[in-house]
Design an enzyme around this catalytic site. Structure first.
Site, PDB file in Angstrom:
ATOM      1  N   PRO A  87     -19.663  -3.730 -39.528  1.00 41.08           N
ATOM      2  CA  PRO A  87     -19.078  -4.673 -40.486  1.00 41.08           C
ATOM      3  C   PRO A  87     -18.038  -5.571 -39.829  1.00 41.08           C
ATOM      4  CG  PRO A  87     -18.351  -2.426 -40.953  1.00 41.08           C
ATOM      5  CD  PRO A  87     -19.380  -2.328 -39.876  1.00 41.08           C
ATOM      6  N   GLY A  89     -14.735  -8.182 -39.708  1.00 42.25           N
ATOM      7  CA  GLY A  89     -13.483  -8.513 -40.391  1.00 42.25           C
ATOM      8  C   GLY A  89     -12.766  -7.345 -41.028  1.00 42.25           C
ATOM      9  N   SER A  95     -15.488  -8.933 -33.477  1.00 42.19           N
ATOM     10  CA  SER A  95     -15.417 -10.182 -32.704  1.00 42.19           C
ATOM     11  C   SER A  95     -15.454  -9.879 -31.208  1.00 42.19           C
ATOM     12  CB  SER A  95     -14.167 -10.985 -33.065  1.00 42.19           C
ATOM     13  OG  SER A  95     -13.004 -10.267 -32.762  1.00 42.19           O
ATOM     14  N   ASP A 138      -9.533  -4.566 -27.736  1.00 49.08           N
ATOM     15  CA  ASP A 138     -10.877  -4.603 -28.328  1.00 49.08           C
ATOM     16  C   ASP A 138     -11.943  -4.970 -27.297  1.00 49.08           C
ATOM     17  OD1 ASP A 138      -9.424  -4.193 -30.628  1.00 49.08           O
ATOM     18  OD2 ASP A 138     -10.409  -5.763 -31.785  1.00 49.08           O
TER      19      ASP A 138
END
Ligand code: PMV
Length: 316
Positions: A87, A89, A95, A138
């Site tokens: 999923p 956001g 991202s 990330d």
């Protein structure tokens, strides 16, 4: 990495959870993060190709342009699309997964073989388009996979957990942006630096203890440290009523620990479980939330290019 008959190059990269230490990591403290078994897969083809002009969502143009520039390709000559079972956001690193998969697919398309360190550095440049001034955690997890301790000077320490770390991830669909929570915290830090620095130090201490709990397999301790981290994230002004509600539901349903994960201000919570995760998933979904169970990598740095192994699942 796969080159299909149609001249399409594909690459997939994983999402991540931050077990402890988000936000403090932006201020130089350590965070613990791990890849999860959910991915973004990017397909790249020549712009003239009709193969990708089907229903797949395209990669945002500024992102494609920057990635093409980093690869030395003319953006007008290529087209790229992405599919995901991760999923977007909600603080699960979608991202960064997209950035890493795109960089690898473009490099292969251009006939380049990139070391992981270069993939990670280029993906960090793409992450800046999404997030402004990210710590780099990330894109590091999306590049290397596994379970790591990370600091923003890009010191990465692989961790090996003595026991399998089983999570349930729950989230709502209200839109939120990591950039906003990072910026809001920056303003609060600027007006009371001593207070916020001491909260970051407290988080750093929890992170150190959590590294021990992970390597010795002390899951009840890890859960307690996650709970304590959530309380500190509340004090940083990062949690919301809905996130607190999700955390309370997870603990009430028997999780060893629960906390928000990632940017906060909405998004996802992680619950550490020792048994019956499907029951916990059911509790969340009956209460109207999205939820899924996932295991995190047991050992640091597992190589994260999952192209060819990706199976699209419907989003939770
Ligand atoms: O919301 P996410 O998945 O982008 O995670 C952000 C983690 C932060 O520590 C809040 C920001 C950062 O860049 O490290």
């Amino acid at each position: 990495m796969v080159v299909g008959n149609s001249g399409v190059v594909r690459s997939a990269a994983p999402g991540k959870v931050i077990l402890l230490g988000e936000h403090a990591v932006v201020y130089g403290r350590t965070a613990l993060a791990a890849s999860i078994d959910r991915h973004v897969e990017v397909s790249v083809a020549a712009a003239a190709s009709t193969y990708l002009k089907e229903a797949q969502p395209t990669v945002p143009l500024p992102v494609l342009e920057r990635a093409a520039e980093l690869t030395g390709l003319d953006p007008a000559s290529i087209t790229a699309s992405a599919v995901a079972d991760l999923p977007a956001g909600v603080g699960l690193g979608s991202s960064a997964a997209l950035s890493v998969a795109l960089i690898r697919a473009l490099a292969r398309f251009a006939g380049q073989s990139l070391p992981d360190a270069v993939v990670c550095a280029r993906a960090f440049e793409i992450e800046k388009i999404f997030h402004g001034f990210p710590s780099g955690i990330d894109n590091t997890v999306a590049t290397y996979g596994g379970l790591i301790a990370f600091r923003r000077d890009h010191r990465v320490k692989p961790l090996a957990s003595a026991r399998s770390i089983q999570l349930v991830i729950a989230f709502g669909r209200a839109p939120r942006e990591t950039q906003k929570t990072v910026r809001g915290l920056r303003e609060r830090w600027e007006s009371s630096p001593a207070l916020y620095e001491s909260l970051f130090d407290e988080i750093d201490r929890l992170v150190n203890e959590a590294q021990n709990a992970i390597t010795t397999g002390d899951l009840p301790m890890l859960g307690a440290l996650m709970n304590a981290n959530h309380r500190l994230l509340q004090r940083l002004g990062i949690s919301t009523e809905k996130l607190d509600e999700l955390v309370a539901l997870g603990r009430d349903a028997g999780a060893l620990g629960a906390k928000l994960t990632g940017g906060g201000g909405g998004g996802a919570v992680i619950c550490l479980c020792d048994a019956d995760r499907e029951r916990l998933v059911g509790r969340f979904t009956r209460a109207g939330w999205c939820a899924f169970a996932t295991d995190i990598a047991r050992r640091g740095i597992d190589g994260a290019d999952n192209a060819g192994r990706f199976e699209q699942r419907s989003l939770a």
